[in-house]
Scaffold this motif. Structure first.
Motif, mmCIF file in Angstrom:
data_model
loop_
_atom_site.group_PDB
_atom_site.id
_atom_site.type_symbol
_atom_site.label_atom_id
_atom_site.label_comp_id
_atom_site.label_asym_id
_atom_site.label_seq_id
_atom_site.Cartn_x
_atom_site.Cartn_y
_atom_site.Cartn_z
ATOM 1 N N GLY A 1 26.674 38.749 13.399
ATOM 2 C CA GLY A 1 26.273 39.836 14.280
ATOM 3 C C GLY A 1 26.337 39.430 15.744
ATOM 4 O O GLY A 1 26.504 38.261 16.084
ATOM 5 N N TYR A 2 26.229 40.409 16.588
ATOM 6 C CA TYR A 2 26.268 40.197 18.033
ATOM 7 C C TYR A 2 25.226 41.086 18.683
ATOM 8 O O TYR A 2 25.094 42.249 18.349
ATOM 9 C CB TYR A 2 27.665 40.545 18.552
ATOM 10 C CG TYR A 2 27.773 40.564 20.048
ATOM 11 C CD1 TYR A 2 27.758 41.765 20.747
ATOM 12 C CD2 TYR A 2 27.863 39.389 20.759
ATOM 13 C CE1 TYR A 2 27.851 41.788 22.126
ATOM 14 C CE2 TYR A 2 27.961 39.392 22.136
ATOM 15 C CZ TYR A 2 27.963 40.601 22.822
ATOM 16 O OH TYR A 2 28.056 40.623 24.187
ATOM 17 N N SER A 3 24.521 40.533 19.597
ATOM 18 C CA SER A 3 23.516 41.314 20.315
ATOM 19 C C SER A 3 23.613 40.990 21.800
ATOM 20 O O SER A 3 23.606 39.826 22.193
ATOM 21 C CB SER A 3 22.119 40.988 19.799
ATOM 22 O OG SER A 3 21.161 41.694 20.547
ATOM 23 N N ASP A 4 23.726 42.047 22.608
ATOM 24 C CA ASP A 4 23.776 41.885 24.058
ATOM 25 C C ASP A 4 22.644 42.738 24.653
ATOM 26 O O ASP A 4 22.841 43.880 25.035
ATOM 27 C CB ASP A 4 25.136 42.329 24.596
ATOM 28 C CG ASP A 4 25.272 42.079 26.083
ATOM 29 O OD1 ASP A 4 24.520 41.246 26.611
ATOM 30 O OD2 ASP A 4 26.133 42.722 26.707
ATOM 31 N N ALA A 5 21.486 42.163 24.670
ATOM 32 C CA ALA A 5 20.323 42.910 25.149
ATOM 33 C C ALA A 5 20.027 42.554 26.603
ATOM 34 O O ALA A 5 20.100 41.397 27.007
ATOM 35 C CB ALA A 5 19.113 42.606 24.286
ATOM 36 N N GLU B 1 26.452 42.945 10.656
ATOM 37 C CA GLU B 1 26.989 41.852 9.855
ATOM 38 C C GLU B 1 27.650 42.417 8.609
ATOM 39 O O GLU B 1 27.466 43.584 8.274
ATOM 40 C CB GLU B 1 25.867 40.908 9.448
ATOM 41 C CG GLU B 1 25.140 40.298 10.613
ATOM 42 C CD GLU B 1 23.976 39.440 10.181
ATOM 43 O OE1 GLU B 1 23.840 39.181 8.977
ATOM 44 O OE2 GLU B 1 23.208 39.033 11.047
ATOM 45 N N GLY B 2 28.390 41.588 7.912
ATOM 46 C CA GLY B 2 29.016 42.050 6.672
ATOM 47 C C GLY B 2 29.355 40.883 5.766
ATOM 48 O O GLY B 2 29.356 39.728 6.178
ATOM 49 N N GLY B 3 29.643 41.208 4.546
ATOM 50 C CA GLY B 3 30.013 40.182 3.577
ATOM 51 C C GLY B 3 30.630 40.823 2.355
ATOM 52 O O GLY B 3 30.553 42.028 2.151
ATOM 53 N N GLY B 4 31.287 40.023 1.565
ATOM 54 C CA GLY B 4 31.899 40.546 0.350
ATOM 55 C C GLY B 4 32.409 39.408 -0.507
ATOM 56 O O GLY B 4 32.389 38.248 -0.121
ATOM 57 N N GLY B 5 32.888 39.772 -1.666
ATOM 58 C CA GLY B 5 33.406 38.751 -2.558
ATOM 59 C C GLY B 5 34.184 39.346 -3.712
ATOM 60 O O GLY B 5 34.222 40.560 -3.911
ATOM 61 N N HIS B 6 34.837 38.470 -4.453
ATOM 62 C CA HIS B 6 35.629 38.860 -5.618
ATOM 63 C C HIS B 6 35.429 37.798 -6.685
ATOM 64 O O HIS B 6 35.433 36.605 -6.407
ATOM 65 C CB HIS B 6 37.109 38.947 -5.236
ATOM 66 C CG HIS B 6 38.023 39.174 -6.393
ATOM 67 N ND1 HIS B 6 38.111 40.382 -7.024
ATOM 68 C CD2 HIS B 6 38.872 38.341 -7.026
ATOM 69 C CE1 HIS B 6 38.992 40.282 -8.005
ATOM 70 N NE2 HIS B 6 39.468 39.056 -8.022
ATOM 71 N N PHE B 7 35.262 38.237 -7.913
ATOM 72 C CA PHE B 7 35.044 37.348 -9.044
ATOM 73 C C PHE B 7 35.961 37.790 -10.169
ATOM 74 O O PHE B 7 35.980 38.965 -10.515
ATOM 75 C CB PHE B 7 33.565 37.435 -9.473
ATOM 76 C CG PHE B 7 33.171 36.456 -10.523
ATOM 77 C CD1 PHE B 7 32.938 35.135 -10.209
ATOM 78 C CD2 PHE B 7 33.036 36.862 -11.833
ATOM 79 C CE1 PHE B 7 32.564 34.226 -11.177
ATOM 80 C CE2 PHE B 7 32.663 35.961 -12.816
ATOM 81 C CZ PHE B 7 32.424 34.635 -12.481
ATOM 82 N N ALA B 8 36.773 36.880 -10.736
ATOM 83 C CA ALA B 8 37.709 37.248 -11.801
ATOM 84 C C ALA B 8 37.736 36.180 -12.885
ATOM 85 O O ALA B 8 37.701 34.987 -12.597
ATOM 86 C CB ALA B 8 39.109 37.430 -11.230
ATOM 87 N N ILE B 9 37.799 36.645 -14.127
ATOM 88 C CA ILE B 9 37.951 35.757 -15.281
ATOM 89 C C ILE B 9 39.208 36.195 -16.020
ATOM 90 O O ILE B 9 39.342 37.360 -16.383
ATOM 91 C CB ILE B 9 36.733 35.828 -16.220
ATOM 92 C CG1 ILE B 9 35.462 35.441 -15.466
ATOM 93 C CG2 ILE B 9 36.942 34.941 -17.432
ATOM 94 C CD1 ILE B 9 34.207 35.637 -16.260
ATOM 95 N N LYS B 10 40.143 35.258 -16.224
ATOM 96 C CA LYS B 10 41.412 35.574 -16.875
ATOM 97 C C LYS B 10 41.613 34.643 -18.073
ATOM 98 O O LYS B 10 41.672 33.427 -17.906
ATOM 99 C CB LYS B 10 42.549 35.377 -15.872
ATOM 100 C CG LYS B 10 43.906 35.622 -16.440
ATOM 101 C CD LYS B 10 44.959 35.368 -15.371
ATOM 102 C CE LYS B 10 46.332 35.419 -15.977
ATOM 103 N NZ LYS B 10 47.360 35.035 -15.010
ATOM 104 N N PRO B 11 41.707 35.203 -19.289
ATOM 105 C CA PRO B 11 41.981 34.341 -20.440
ATOM 106 C C PRO B 11 43.394 33.770 -20.341
ATOM 107 O O PRO B 11 44.327 34.490 -20.003
ATOM 108 C CB PRO B 11 41.835 35.275 -21.643
ATOM 109 C CG PRO B 11 41.977 36.648 -21.099
ATOM 110 C CD PRO B 11 41.590 36.604 -19.661
#
Length: 95
Positions: free
Chosen positions: A29-33, A43-53
């Motif tokens: 994040g950014y704050s200019d007070a 702010e942000g976030g994310g993800g990826h989860f994979a299972i491959k036989p």
């Protein structure tokens, strides 16, 4: 790689094998007070989860053999490309 619980069949043991991938990311994040104004960005976030036989190990008293899983989508893609390529070449040779 992840290995599953062995499965007993007659004199064989079957051991499933899978590949696990995960990706994560995040931001800040950014704050200019100041005295008169307050500006902020989130702010942000994310993800990826994979299972491959990917296959199984077949374990017998004599040997251990790996048997891969056949990816039907890959086979269909190759078949389609070859078919389209041959069709294009045949059409071109008739002209």
């Amino acid at each position: 790689m992840v290995y599953g619980e062995p499965i007993e069949l007659e004199d064989k043991r079957i051991l499933p094998v899978a590949k696990v991938n995960y990706y994560v990311g995040g931001g800040g994040g950014y704050s200019d007070a100041s005295e008169n104004t307050a500006t902020a960005q989130g702010e942000g976030g994310g993800g990826h989860f994979a299972i491959k036989p990917i296959g199984v190990f077949e374990i017998t008293p004599e040997k251990v053999k790996f048997k891969p899983v056949i990816n039907i989508y890959f086979i269909l893609t190759i078949f389609s490309v070859v078919t389209l390529g041959l069709g294009f070449l045949l059409k071109r040779s008739r002209k």
